[in-house]
Motif scaffolding. Structure first.
Motif, PDB file in Angstrom:
ATOM      1  N   UNK A 165       6.415  17.901  -2.540  1.00  0.00           N
ATOM      2  CA  UNK A 165       6.084  16.576  -3.057  1.00  0.00           C
ATOM      3  C   UNK A 165       7.175  15.573  -2.686  1.00  0.00           C
ATOM      4  N   UNK A 166       6.832  14.651  -1.776  1.00  0.00           N
ATOM      5  CA  UNK A 166       7.748  13.601  -1.343  1.00  0.00           C
ATOM      6  C   UNK A 166       7.041  12.262  -1.487  1.00  0.00           C
ATOM      7  N   UNK A 167       7.795  11.174  -1.548  1.00  0.00           N
ATOM      8  CA  UNK A 167       7.173   9.841  -1.554  1.00  0.00           C
ATOM      9  C   UNK A 167       6.758   9.420  -0.152  1.00  0.00           C
ATOM     10  N   UNK A 168       6.234  10.379   0.633  1.00  0.00           N
ATOM     11  CA  UNK A 168       5.749  10.114   1.986  1.00  0.00           C
ATOM     12  C   UNK A 168       4.426  10.847   2.159  1.00  0.00           C
ATOM     13  N   UNK A 169       3.846  10.755   3.356  1.00  0.00           N
ATOM     14  CA  UNK A 169       2.524  11.327   3.608  1.00  0.00           C
ATOM     15  C   UNK A 169       2.535  12.847   3.500  1.00  0.00           C
ATOM     16  N   UNK A 170       1.565  13.397   2.762  1.00  0.00           N
ATOM     17  CA  UNK A 170       1.394  14.832   2.637  1.00  0.00           C
ATOM     18  C   UNK A 170       0.034  15.210   3.212  1.00  0.00           C
ATOM     19  N   UNK A 171       0.000  16.218   4.090  1.00  0.00           N
ATOM     20  CA  UNK A 171      -1.243  16.712   4.669  1.00  0.00           C
ATOM     21  C   UNK A 171      -1.453  18.148   4.200  1.00  0.00           C
ATOM     22  N   UNK A 172      -2.563  18.386   3.506  1.00  0.00           N
ATOM     23  CA  UNK A 172      -2.911  19.753   3.092  1.00  0.00           C
ATOM     24  C   UNK A 172      -3.534  20.450   4.291  1.00  0.00           C
ATOM     25  N   UNK A 173      -2.707  21.021   5.140  1.00  0.00           N
ATOM     26  CA  UNK A 173      -3.152  21.470   6.459  1.00  0.00           C
ATOM     27  C   UNK A 173      -3.902  22.793   6.424  1.00  0.00           C
ATOM     28  N   UNK A 174      -3.413  23.785   5.666  1.00  0.00           N
ATOM     29  CA  UNK A 174      -3.996  25.123   5.670  1.00  0.00           C
ATOM     30  C   UNK A 174      -3.845  25.747   4.284  1.00  0.00           C
ATOM     31  N   UNK A 175      -4.615  26.782   4.045  1.00  0.00           N
ATOM     32  CA  UNK A 175      -4.522  27.503   2.772  1.00  0.00           C
ATOM     33  C   UNK A 175      -3.532  28.652   2.835  1.00  0.00           C
ATOM     34  N   UNK A 176      -3.074  29.014   4.034  1.00  0.00           N
ATOM     35  CA  UNK A 176      -2.048  30.040   4.203  1.00  0.00           C
ATOM     36  C   UNK A 176      -0.808  29.421   4.830  1.00  0.00           C
ATOM     37  N   UNK A 177       0.272  30.180   4.888  1.00  0.00           N
ATOM     38  CA  UNK A 177       1.572  29.652   5.326  1.00  0.00           C
ATOM     39  C   UNK A 177       1.528  29.087   6.738  1.00  0.00           C
ATOM     40  N   UNK A 178       2.236  27.983   6.953  1.00  0.00           N
ATOM     41  CA  UNK A 178       2.332  27.378   8.274  1.00  0.00           C
ATOM     42  C   UNK A 178       3.130  28.270   9.217  1.00  0.00           C
ATOM     43  N   UNK A 190      -0.465  15.224  14.997  1.00  0.00           N
ATOM     44  CA  UNK A 190       0.264  16.381  14.498  1.00  0.00           C
ATOM     45  C   UNK A 190      -0.634  17.598  14.614  1.00  0.00           C
ATOM     46  N   UNK A 191      -0.137  18.678  15.195  1.00  0.00           N
ATOM     47  CA  UNK A 191      -0.895  19.931  15.302  1.00  0.00           C
ATOM     48  C   UNK A 191      -0.265  20.967  14.384  1.00  0.00           C
ATOM     49  N   UNK A 192      -1.113  21.714  13.672  1.00  0.00           N
ATOM     50  CA  UNK A 192      -0.626  22.740  12.758  1.00  0.00           C
ATOM     51  C   UNK A 192      -1.394  24.041  12.971  1.00  0.00           C
ATOM     52  N   UNK A 193      -0.723  25.162  12.705  1.00  0.00           N
ATOM     53  CA  UNK A 193      -1.377  26.472  12.691  1.00  0.00           C
ATOM     54  C   UNK A 193      -0.847  27.233  11.480  1.00  0.00           C
ATOM     55  N   UNK A 194      -1.590  28.274  11.100  1.00  0.00           N
ATOM     56  CA  UNK A 194      -1.203  29.038   9.918  1.00  0.00           C
ATOM     57  C   UNK A 194      -1.070  30.519  10.251  1.00  0.00           C
ATOM     58  N   UNK A 195      -0.703  31.301   9.234  1.00  0.00           N
ATOM     59  CA  UNK A 195      -0.474  32.734   9.431  1.00  0.00           C
ATOM     60  C   UNK A 195      -1.747  33.492   9.795  1.00  0.00           C
ATOM     61  N   UNK A 196      -2.915  32.914   9.575  1.00  0.00           N
ATOM     62  CA  UNK A 196      -4.151  33.560  10.030  1.00  0.00           C
ATOM     63  C   UNK A 196      -4.233  33.564  11.549  1.00  0.00           C
ATOM     64  N   UNK A 197      -3.750  32.514  12.171  1.00  0.00           N
ATOM     65  CA  UNK A 197      -3.677  32.473  13.623  1.00  0.00           C
ATOM     66  C   UNK A 197      -4.991  32.291  14.340  1.00  0.00           C
ATOM     67  N   UNK A 198      -6.010  31.827  13.648  1.00  0.00           N
ATOM     68  CA  UNK A 198      -7.315  31.665  14.300  1.00  0.00           C
ATOM     69  C   UNK A 198      -7.637  30.214  14.634  1.00  0.00           C
ATOM     70  N   UNK A 199      -7.076  29.270  13.906  1.00  0.00           N
ATOM     71  CA  UNK A 199      -7.418  27.856  14.082  1.00  0.00           C
ATOM     72  C   UNK A 199      -6.188  27.012  14.400  1.00  0.00           C
TER      73      UNK A 199
END
Length: 400
Positions: A165-178, A190-199
């Motif tokens: 939680x910061x006073x800046x933009x937050x993106x809920x990118x994935x349900x598992x760890x980045x 911005x590109x993100x991936x998670x521990x699932x490794x599929x998307x």
């Protein structure tokens, strides 16, 4: 399409601890037991090397094509403590400054005039000039990988870190760890991936809205990195599966042949997925790190054959006409690969689209299906990148 693993054997053992591309992909650094070396990416050429005595390094991160390199100690006999970042000026051949923290440094990201340091639960940013000034500090979520990314464009100001939680933009990118954070030089995306490794998800960095979602595969994988093409028309992703996947950001990529039925039949979201239009399988003796952020791992005695660094370069010999981009893959097993895109894709540049807007095209990236063979044995289209040049790392200072 045959993506069977090839086998390329090395005539002598390779012991590479770290490979790092500079933000512009013009040079790269290699860390080995004897020290580190700096190379020009293409054409491949040794710029300089430094033999260090008294210990080993975990990483050498170049600051663009300048003489400044950020060094981190590591391995069984670290030359520096793991809680220090050492500034090395290669023109002087000496240490010129250092930063010391109360815990181990997890990752680095840099651009001209700035250095961001990732610790386990915070990121600290420094302004680099005649003096080194602490410019800011932010708490992060638990970040053992040292994830962070910084935009390197002239007027770009984006810094991406694992959210809290910061006073800046937050993106809920994935349900598992980045697992990765990547940005283009402009900082627009911005590109993100998670521990699932599929998307792979691509976000508008200003609004925080999802722009595109790409599917690397269906099975779990450890995604090592994502790299945007400098003009933001494409991106590539690589993982422990040993395959580099290329996706188009301007036009639609390949989809399931059943995707057209999704408006009428409640099919699983999988059938709407966009798949890579081109791939390259790293040979089995070779195949992490994002261009804009370096995840620091301690050297190990055995070569990790799936680890690599991938970046975009301008095709050699293209002095006139539109820029043609190629891929450069550098493996921790000592492979240097220069790859060109499938011919139809290389000629399909298009114009940048607005975030979230997909154009259609007659190029290869809008073709659905997976390139089935015709009855005469010919391919409708090739989805495999072409290996233009290969070099094998022999000695620690000699990619030949």
């Amino acid at each position: 399409m045959n993506l069977a693993r090839q086998s390329i054997s090395s005539t002598r053992p390779v012991n590479i601890y770290h490979v790092g591309l500079d933000p512009d992909c013009t040079i790269f650094t290699v860390v080995a037991p004897a020290g580190f070396a700096v190379y020009r990416t293409c054409p491949l050429a040794l710029v300089r090397k430094r033999e260090l005595t008294g210990g080993t390094l975990a990483a050498a991160v170049p600051l663009h094509a300048s003489s400044l390199v950020f060094l981190l100690g590591g391995g069984r006999s670290p030359i520096y403590p793991p809680n220090k970042v050492v500034f090395w000026d290669d023109v002087l051949g000496a240490e010129v400054a250092e930063l010391e923290f109360r815990e181990r440094v997890r990752g680095l990201a840099c651009r001209r005039g700035w250095l961001a340091v990732a610790l386990r639960r915070r990121v600290v940013v420094f302004e680099i000039g005649e003096q080194i000034v602490r410019a800011g500090e932010w708490d992060t979520w638990d970040n053992p990988r040292g994830l962070l990314a910084i935009a390197t464009g002239t007027y770009a100001t984006l810094l991406a870190i694992p959210g809290k939680q910061h006073p800046v933009s937050i993106i809920a990118a994935h349900t598992t760890a980045l697992t990765t954070l990547s940005v283009p030089p402009s900082g627009r995306l911005l590109a993100t991936t998670s521990s699932r490794g599929t998307l792979v998800r691509v976000w508008d960095a200003v609004s925080g809205k999802l722009v595109r979602e790409f599917r690397r595969g269906t099975d779990k994988a450890d995604i090592f990195g994502v790299a945007f093409r400098p003009d933001e028309h494409e991106l590539c992703v690589w993982s422990d599966k040993g395959t580099v996947h290329i996706f188009n950001l301007v036009v639609s990529n390949r989809q399931s042949t059943l995707s057209s039925l999704t408006p009428y039949i409640p099919l699983p979201k999988y059938f709407e997925s966009e798949w890579s239009y081109a791939q390259y399988r790293i040979p089995s003796q070779s195949a992490h790190i994002s261009l804009s952020a370096t995840s620091i791992r301690s050297p190990v005695s055995e070569v990790d054959e799936e680890r690599c660094v991938v970046g975009w370069i301008e095709a050699p010999g293209q002095e006139s006409g539109p820029i043609q981009y190629q891929l450069l893959a550098l493996t921790y097993a000592g492979g240097w690969y220069r790859l060109s895109l499938p011919k139809a894709a290389a000629n399909n540049h298009g114009s940048p689209s607005k975030p979230g807007h997909q154009r259609t095209s007659s190029g290869s990236s809008s073709v659905k299906g997976k390139g089935k063979e015709k009855k005469d044995g010919s391919q409708k289209q090739s989805h495999k990148c072409v290996l233009e040049e290969f070099r094998r790392f022999g000695r620690w200072d000699g990619w030949g």
